[in-house]
Design a protein around this motif. Sequence first.
Motif, short mmCIF file in Angstrom:
data_model
loop_
_atom_site.label_atom_id
_atom_site.label_comp_id
_atom_site.label_asym_id
_atom_site.label_seq_id
_atom_site.Cartn_x
_atom_site.Cartn_y
_atom_site.Cartn_z
N ASN A 76 53.84 55.58 37.81
CA ASN A 76 54.41 54.73 36.75
C ASN A 76 53.38 53.77 36.16
O ASN A 76 53.74 52.86 35.41
CB ASN A 76 55.63 53.96 37.26
CG ASN A 76 55.29 53.05 38.44
OD1 ASN A 76 54.12 52.73 38.70
ND2 ASN A 76 56.31 52.61 39.17
N GLU A 77 52.11 53.97 36.52
CA GLU A 77 50.98 53.19 36.01
C GLU A 77 51.04 51.72 36.43
O GLU A 77 50.45 50.85 35.78
CB GLU A 77 50.86 53.32 34.49
CG GLU A 77 50.61 54.76 34.05
CD GLU A 77 50.24 54.88 32.59
OE1 GLU A 77 50.15 53.84 31.93
OE2 GLU A 77 50.05 56.01 32.12
N LYS A 78 51.71 51.46 37.55
CA LYS A 78 51.73 50.11 38.12
C LYS A 78 50.88 50.10 39.39
O LYS A 78 50.71 51.12 40.05
CB LYS A 78 53.15 49.67 38.42
CG LYS A 78 54.00 49.49 37.16
CD LYS A 78 55.39 49.00 37.48
CE LYS A 78 56.22 48.80 36.21
NZ LYS A 78 57.60 48.35 36.51
N ASN A 96 54.56 53.35 42.16
CA ASN A 96 53.29 52.71 41.87
C ASN A 96 52.20 53.27 42.79
O ASN A 96 52.45 54.19 43.58
CB ASN A 96 53.42 51.18 42.01
CG ASN A 96 53.93 50.78 43.38
OD1 ASN A 96 53.40 51.20 44.40
ND2 ASN A 96 54.97 49.95 43.43
N VAL A 97 51.01 52.72 42.67
CA VAL A 97 49.88 53.21 43.47
C VAL A 97 50.21 53.17 44.96
O VAL A 97 49.90 54.10 45.72
CB VAL A 97 48.62 52.38 43.17
CG1 VAL A 97 47.53 52.66 44.18
CG2 VAL A 97 48.12 52.68 41.76
N PHE A 98 50.84 52.09 45.40
CA PHE A 98 51.14 51.93 46.82
C PHE A 98 52.21 52.92 47.28
O PHE A 98 52.13 53.47 48.37
CB PHE A 98 51.56 50.49 47.11
CG PHE A 98 50.39 49.54 47.20
CD1 PHE A 98 50.04 48.95 48.40
CD2 PHE A 98 49.62 49.26 46.08
CE1 PHE A 98 48.95 48.10 48.48
CE2 PHE A 98 48.54 48.40 46.15
CZ PHE A 98 48.20 47.82 47.36
N ASP A 99 53.24 53.12 46.46
CA ASP A 99 54.27 54.11 46.81
C ASP A 99 53.66 55.49 47.04
O ASP A 99 53.94 56.16 48.03
CB ASP A 99 55.31 54.21 45.68
CG ASP A 99 56.14 52.95 45.50
OD1 ASP A 99 56.48 52.33 46.51
OD2 ASP A 99 56.43 52.61 44.34
N ILE A 100 52.82 55.90 46.11
CA ILE A 100 52.30 57.27 46.14
C ILE A 100 51.30 57.46 47.26
O ILE A 100 51.38 58.41 48.05
CB ILE A 100 51.69 57.62 44.78
CG1 ILE A 100 52.79 57.63 43.70
CG2 ILE A 100 50.99 58.98 44.83
CD1 ILE A 100 52.26 57.77 42.28
N SER A 150 40.36 46.96 44.75
CA SER A 150 40.89 46.34 43.54
C SER A 150 40.35 47.09 42.34
O SER A 150 39.33 47.77 42.42
CB SER A 150 40.49 44.86 43.46
OG SER A 150 39.09 44.73 43.35
N THR A 151 41.04 46.97 41.22
CA THR A 151 40.61 47.66 40.01
C THR A 151 39.43 46.93 39.37
O THR A 151 39.21 45.74 39.62
CB THR A 151 41.76 47.77 39.00
OG1 THR A 151 42.39 46.48 38.86
CG2 THR A 151 42.80 48.76 39.49
N ASN A 153 44.56 45.03 44.65
CA ASN A 153 45.72 45.54 43.91
C ASN A 153 45.76 47.07 43.89
O ASN A 153 46.53 47.66 43.14
CB ASN A 153 45.75 45.00 42.48
CG ASN A 153 44.65 45.58 41.60
OD1 ASN A 153 43.59 45.97 42.10
ND2 ASN A 153 44.88 45.61 40.30
N TYR A 154 44.92 47.72 44.73
CA TYR A 154 44.87 49.18 44.73
C TYR A 154 44.80 49.68 46.17
O TYR A 154 44.31 48.97 47.06
CB TYR A 154 43.64 49.68 43.96
CG TYR A 154 43.85 51.03 43.31
CD1 TYR A 154 44.27 51.13 42.00
CD2 TYR A 154 43.62 52.21 44.02
CE1 TYR A 154 44.47 52.37 41.40
CE2 TYR A 154 43.81 53.45 43.42
CZ TYR A 154 44.24 53.53 42.11
OH TYR A 154 44.44 54.74 41.52
#
Length: 651
Positions: A324-326, A345-349, A370-371, A388-389
Amino acid sequence: MKNLLLILICLIFLNNSFSQQKRSTKIGNVSIQELNMNRYEKDTTANAVVLYEHANYYLDESRDYKKTTDYYFKVKIFKKEGTNKATIQIPFYGDEKVHSIKGITYNVSKSNTILKNQLIDKQVYTKDLYGDWKEVTFTLPNIKEGSVIEYTYSVTSPYSKIDDWYFQSDIPKIKSDFTAAILGNWKYNIRLVGFLELNRSDVSVKKGCVYVPGLGDGACLILDYGIDHIPAFKEEDYMLSKENFISKLCFDLESFQNPRGGVDKYTKTWKDADKSLKYDFLDNQTSKKNFFKNNLPPALLLINDDLEKAKKVYYYIQDYFTWNEKYWPSKKVRIKDAFENKTGNVFDINLSLYNSLKAANIESYLVLTSTRNKAVPTRLHPIIDDFNYLLVKANINNKAYFLDATNKQLPFGLVQHESLNGDGRTMDFASGSYWESIKLLKKSFRSIKAQLSFDEDNKLGGNLMISSDGFYAVNDRENLNSTDIESYIENFESEHPNIEVENLEHQNLDEKENTLHQIYEITTDHINFDTKLRINPFLIDRYTQNPFKLNQRDYPVDYGFPRNYTYMLSLKLPEGYTVSSLPENKALSLPNKGGRFIVNFKNLNNVISVYSRMNLNKRVYSSEEYYYLKEFYNQIIKAQDVFIEIEKASN
């Protein structure tokens, strides 16, 4: 980065009697000399310059001992492009208050006297941003080229955070000061970020700053930091977030001694942070192995070869989820819900990937990063908000693979480029986390091979093959899969207006671990000639502008990954024509084996061959290497700005 670690005195009671507020700069300090100033000698290209700015932090007795920062700014505007400095935006959060706003615009009359225009209350607006964030905005009146603006405002906060103070911005500054009186029961780690040195760095203890009933006077730590003649911070290509390099003061709250005598710690050890991440934030989402064992296709778990099994699991999760690009989630992760919805989001996936690999008995770890648009996480102490990643590291046959299932075009062993922001923090919940360089096993290259000849009408055409791998293939596959083939060809032709595409085929579009090939059948609509022709042999991907333009760059060049480009052209001349001039061959090298560029031109039996290759062997080039890298591109531009000259053979 410099660390100014300040150990503050521990007190018990908060009651400020020392008038730090008197140190705040008042409005009304503009001279006729400043109004007549027509440029800043240290940067004559500047659209505006900050003449002086000052922030003063203290405990405000008149506002129930809340923490207040008084701000003062005086800015000279030279050009029309600098008039945007007269629009001020002040974001604030929750129960913070922005108040005591004053502003004056100064202009000079024909008789060389000072004219003033005051900011009025109805020119000040407050608007909602997002969540609990709001913004106060105002524009100073009657702005012209040559104006000086002066404004002050205060922010009062119930929170313990001290906002960063930016010495540097996109315009130069003549003088910038930060002063503060910090009560002794608050302990901060104070860091100076950037490449500028302080001109003022006074730290002292002020007795009598705090009066404790029954105990007597207490003390405060008094800070006075400042820098003079600050150059503008100029952003350029191939850099990480400017937050890593722009000169500023950062305040990280470490602890607070409360009135009961206890100490509340805010800065954690990595051991505490590991525990907090696992149990508070991730909320045991790292132990869902059985859930995924029951939901993965059973055939995946029966594969004997670990690498093959890991790849099958990776591609299954990658195909199953839609990102979802979050990034960092605003609430706790719930991967069962994400799995049910097939999006996250990144963490879910990547938590789902981690648990799936665990279910397949693959040794795996989570890696926090982090990004690239955020500051590189500090190593001084754990600050969870720096990250955040999330990536996954799998150890297979004594080899580490860093994985990221968010982007459907990523092959096994490659992560999104935007997550390459310094080292990652590998979360080994059994033995403790540690910093680790994110190694990329997939090389990134782009190769162009053209075979062209002239037809009976002396029109040039033939085949053009673009081969790509690594990050270049990811980008090409994303573009190919996001549009229809006709639109893709139209975009290619718009980028290369001298080329017309007759047909396009591709190979390995869906085989993400293989090199992607795009095979074009092309004609050129401008290369028609009778007796003579001058042709630039670099039909596409020719360098015409240097990405590096600064005279000096204090921060490194960060590509994120090594890369190489290859260009090959075979050009068959028509019967009766010959080569009258070929460009010179060239070879360039960067110091410290940083890279190499070569270009060779040959003519054999009226077939012109061009071979060019550029290698950039490093992910990061230091500021000391910047001059060489800049000149490297200058020479490449010259080497590609050449012509092959062809003429009709004389009888």
